[in-house]
Design a protein around this motif. Structure first.
Motif, PDB file in Angstrom:
ATOM      1  N   ALA A  91      14.087 -26.497 -47.870  1.00 26.85           N
ATOM      2  CA  ALA A  91      14.117 -27.244 -46.622  1.00 26.85           C
ATOM      3  C   ALA A  91      13.993 -26.294 -45.438  1.00 26.85           C
ATOM      4  N   GLY A  92      13.691 -26.871 -44.275  1.00 25.34           N
ATOM      5  CA  GLY A  92      13.674 -26.075 -43.062  1.00 25.34           C
ATOM      6  C   GLY A  92      12.274 -25.795 -42.555  1.00 25.34           C
ATOM      7  N   ARG A  93      12.235 -25.132 -41.386  1.00 25.54           N
ATOM      8  CA  ARG A  93      10.983 -24.724 -40.781  1.00 25.54           C
ATOM      9  C   ARG A  93      10.862 -23.207 -40.844  1.00 25.54           C
ATOM     10  N   SER A  94       9.619 -22.733 -40.766  1.00 26.22           N
ATOM     11  CA  SER A  94       9.412 -21.285 -40.794  1.00 26.22           C
ATOM     12  C   SER A  94       9.698 -20.731 -39.405  1.00 26.22           C
ATOM     13  N   ASP A  95      10.957 -20.382 -39.182  1.00 23.38           N
ATOM     14  CA  ASP A  95      11.410 -19.888 -37.890  1.00 23.38           C
ATOM     15  C   ASP A  95      10.688 -18.598 -37.521  1.00 23.38           C
ATOM     16  N   SER A  96      10.290 -17.847 -38.521  1.00 28.44           N
ATOM     17  CA  SER A  96       9.559 -16.595 -38.305  1.00 28.44           C
ATOM     18  C   SER A  96       8.364 -16.555 -39.245  1.00 28.44           C
ATOM     19  N   MET A  97       7.190 -16.190 -38.707  1.00 18.39           N
ATOM     20  CA  MET A  97       5.978 -16.060 -39.526  1.00 18.39           C
ATOM     21  C   MET A  97       5.310 -14.735 -39.185  1.00 18.39           C
ATOM     22  N   ILE A  98       5.171 -13.890 -40.189  1.00 18.70           N
ATOM     23  CA  ILE A  98       4.583 -12.572 -39.995  1.00 18.70           C
ATOM     24  C   ILE A  98       3.520 -12.344 -41.057  1.00 18.70           C
ATOM     25  N   VAL A  99       2.306 -12.030 -40.614  1.00 18.31           N
ATOM     26  CA  VAL A  99       1.241 -11.673 -41.540  1.00 18.31           C
ATOM     27  C   VAL A  99       1.260 -10.158 -41.710  1.00 18.31           C
ATOM     28  N   VAL A 100       1.412  -9.709 -42.949  1.00 19.75           N
ATOM     29  CA  VAL A 100       1.444  -8.282 -43.257  1.00 19.75           C
ATOM     30  C   VAL A 100       0.177  -7.915 -44.024  1.00 19.75           C
ATOM     31  N   THR A 101      -0.539  -6.932 -43.540  1.00 20.66           N
ATOM     32  CA  THR A 101      -1.664  -6.395 -44.300  1.00 20.66           C
ATOM     33  C   THR A 101      -1.291  -5.004 -44.791  1.00 20.66           C
ATOM     34  N   MET A 156       1.136 -25.432 -47.586  1.00 21.99           N
ATOM     35  CA  MET A 156       0.553 -25.890 -46.332  1.00 21.99           C
ATOM     36  C   MET A 156       0.642 -24.816 -45.257  1.00 21.99           C
ATOM     37  N   ALA A 157       1.726 -24.050 -45.268  1.00 19.10           N
ATOM     38  CA  ALA A 157       1.873 -22.964 -44.294  1.00 19.10           C
ATOM     39  C   ALA A 157       0.787 -21.916 -44.485  1.00 19.10           C
ATOM     40  N   ILE A 158       0.510 -21.539 -45.735  1.00 18.59           N
ATOM     41  CA  ILE A 158      -0.524 -20.541 -46.021  1.00 18.59           C
ATOM     42  C   ILE A 158      -1.899 -21.042 -45.614  1.00 18.59           C
ATOM     43  N   ASN A 159      -2.231 -22.269 -45.998  1.00 17.82           N
ATOM     44  CA  ASN A 159      -3.538 -22.832 -45.641  1.00 17.82           C
ATOM     45  C   ASN A 159      -3.725 -22.909 -44.128  1.00 17.82           C
ATOM     46  N   THR A 160      -2.649 -23.234 -43.423  1.00 17.77           N
ATOM     47  CA  THR A 160      -2.709 -23.330 -41.964  1.00 17.77           C
ATOM     48  C   THR A 160      -2.950 -21.964 -41.333  1.00 17.77           C
ATOM     49  N   VAL A 161      -2.249 -20.946 -41.809  1.00 13.17           N
ATOM     50  CA  VAL A 161      -2.417 -19.589 -41.275  1.00 13.17           C
ATOM     51  C   VAL A 161      -3.810 -19.055 -41.597  1.00 13.17           C
ATOM     52  N   GLN A 162      -4.285 -19.324 -42.801  1.00 14.18           N
ATOM     53  CA  GLN A 162      -5.635 -18.890 -43.165  1.00 14.18           C
ATOM     54  C   GLN A 162      -6.673 -19.492 -42.223  1.00 14.18           C
ATOM     55  N   LYS A 163      -6.537 -20.769 -41.913  1.00 10.63           N
ATOM     56  CA  LYS A 163      -7.497 -21.452 -41.036  1.00 10.63           C
ATOM     57  C   LYS A 163      -7.411 -20.893 -39.619  1.00 10.63           C
ATOM     58  N   LEU A 164      -6.207 -20.663 -39.140  1.00  7.89           N
ATOM     59  CA  LEU A 164      -6.028 -20.163 -37.776  1.00  7.89           C
ATOM     60  C   LEU A 164      -6.600 -18.761 -37.605  1.00  7.89           C
ATOM     61  N   ASN A 178       4.999 -23.746 -37.070  1.00 14.00           N
ATOM     62  CA  ASN A 178       6.142 -23.671 -37.980  1.00 14.00           C
ATOM     63  C   ASN A 178       6.442 -25.007 -38.648  1.00 14.00           C
ATOM     64  N   HIS A 179       5.824 -26.099 -38.176  1.00 10.83           N
ATOM     65  CA  HIS A 179       6.015 -27.398 -38.821  1.00 10.83           C
ATOM     66  C   HIS A 179       5.236 -27.502 -40.131  1.00 10.83           C
ATOM     67  N   ALA A 180       4.271 -26.606 -40.325  1.00  8.59           N
ATOM     68  CA  ALA A 180       3.479 -26.665 -41.557  1.00  8.59           C
ATOM     69  C   ALA A 180       4.380 -26.513 -42.784  1.00  8.59           C
ATOM     70  N   TYR A 181       5.334 -25.611 -42.728  1.00  9.51           N
ATOM     71  CA  TYR A 181       6.248 -25.428 -43.862  1.00  9.51           C
ATOM     72  C   TYR A 181       7.108 -26.680 -44.055  1.00  9.51           C
ATOM     73  N   TRP A 182       7.530 -27.266 -42.949  1.00  4.02           N
ATOM     74  CA  TRP A 182       8.354 -28.481 -43.023  1.00  4.02           C
ATOM     75  C   TRP A 182       7.591 -29.630 -43.683  1.00  4.02           C
ATOM     76  N   PHE A 183       6.295 -29.739 -43.335  1.00  2.00           N
ATOM     77  CA  PHE A 183       5.486 -30.833 -43.874  1.00  2.00           C
ATOM     78  C   PHE A 183       5.068 -30.600 -45.327  1.00  2.00           C
ATOM     79  N   GLY A 184       4.717 -29.341 -45.652  1.00  4.08           N
ATOM     80  CA  GLY A 184       4.131 -29.116 -46.977  1.00  4.08           C
ATOM     81  C   GLY A 184       4.496 -27.819 -47.647  1.00  4.08           C
ATOM     82  N   GLY A 185       5.611 -27.218 -47.262  1.00  3.50           N
ATOM     83  CA  GLY A 185       6.077 -26.007 -47.930  1.00  3.50           C
ATOM     84  C   GLY A 185       5.151 -24.818 -47.741  1.00  3.50           C
ATOM     85  N   ALA A 186       5.292 -23.837 -48.639  1.00  2.00           N
ATOM     86  CA  ALA A 186       4.527 -22.598 -48.530  1.00  2.00           C
ATOM     87  C   ALA A 186       3.023 -22.851 -48.614  1.00  2.00           C
TER      88      ALA A 186
END
Length: 315
Positions: free
Chosen positions: A88-98, A139-147, A129-137
């Motif tokens: 549960a919850g929202r991704s309060d912090s999102m960091i892309v690491v290469t 949806m969050a990954i797909n959203t970041v990839q698109k952005l 950060n709502h992407a994780y709330w709506f669809g977990g990891a």
């Protein structure tokens, strides 16, 4: 008499060698058993935290860690207000690491949680950060990839409350704070601060006194993650591995498997974490339908995309 003395000396020498090799054998067996115990517990933990997801394919070919392919990892701090798993919850912090093992460089790019973005798979535009709330990891990954226009090869999510356990497990951390402030009973000075787990959590969550609000908070969360990584590299893990594994198993989910961790260690990815560059996706705050968002203009988005693509050797 002389022959008798020589025989006695030979017998003593043989017994001395037997004792020496017996002690050596015991030490080797003990060490081997300990190493096996570490490996077994580590393997058990990686099985516990392993949570694969099916995301949209962006790379034409898969990642080959043995060939030192530069990789990306999405780190997410999930704030659901309690310790435990991260469903549960929202991704309060999102960091892309290469991580580029060839150049021995690691880049960490923070994405503000209020970034206005298409939520891939939800047919909507919202705070990222709502992407994780709506669809977990997934949806969050797909959203970041698109952005960002890059592949996300792996992810790791950690319950923000679990940060304090990880900080304590590595023996505390030292962080250079960009500003001085007081939060949750802790006073932090501008410059070097030694923190235990509770202090680190207070440091990471303050927002009101930071002139840059969410951007500043994410920068501080990134500093904590960086400090944990540096301590893991420098600390003798054999002395504290059980505490570290416990904190991981209780609070982390990831798409990395045991074989991936070993490959990262063997092929120069882990050592690249000693050289970290920091960046963030800038935006301008504003209202849309009476809701606050961080809006990223095209120039800034292109800049960050170029940074990430260069690190991933996708140019």
């Amino acid at each position: 008499m002389q022959m008798s003395e020589k025989r006695k000396r030979k017998r003593k020498k043989r017994w001395g060698l037997r004792i020496f090799f017996s002690v050596l054998a015991v030490l080797l067996l003990t060490a081997g058993g300990y190493v096996y115990s570490v490996y077994r517990n580590l393997n058990k933990t990686t099985d516990t935290i392993y949570a694969p997801v099916e995301t949209q394919a962006v790379r034409e070919a898969g990642v080959d860690l043995t060939q030192q392919t530069p990789i990306s990892i999405l780190l997410m701090g999930i704030d659901n207000g309690a310790e435990g798993r991260t469903e549960a919850g929202r991704s309060d912090s999102m960091i892309v690491v290469t991580i580029n093992p060839k150049t021995q460089t690691t880049t960490m790019v923070s994405i503000p949680r209020d970034t206005f973005s298409e939520i891939v798979g939800n047919d909507s535009y919202d705070k990222i950060n709502h992407a994780y709330w709506f669809g977990g990891a997934e949806m969050a990954i797909n959203t970041v990839q698109k952005l960002l226009g890059i592949p996300i090869d792996y992810y790791a999510s950690i319950n923000m409350e679990g940060l304090k356990q990880m900080v304590d497990a590595v023996g505390g951390i030292t962080v250079d704070s960009p500003l001085g402030f007081t939060s949750r009973g802790y006073t932090f000075v501008e410059g070097s601060n030694q923190m235990d787990g509770d202090a680190a959590l207070a440091f990471s969550r303050m927002r009101e006194e930071d002139p840059t609000q969410d951007t500043g908070r994410q920068d501080r969360q990134r500093l904590i993650i960086e400090a944990i990584i540096q301590n893991l590299i420098q600390t003798d893990m054999l002395l504290s591995y059980q505490d570290i594994l416990h904190s991981l198993s209780a609070n982390v989910e990831t798409s990395l498997q045991m074989s991936d961790f070993l490959a990262l260690q063997q092929n120069g990815y882990v050592s690249a974490a000693a050289n970290i560059k920091q960046d963030h996706l800038g935006g301008v705050g504003g209202l849309r339908n009476d809701v606050y968002y961080s809006f990223v203009d095209g120039a800034e988005l292109n800049r960050v995309q170029e940074v990430l693509k260069t690190e991933l050797e996708l140019q």
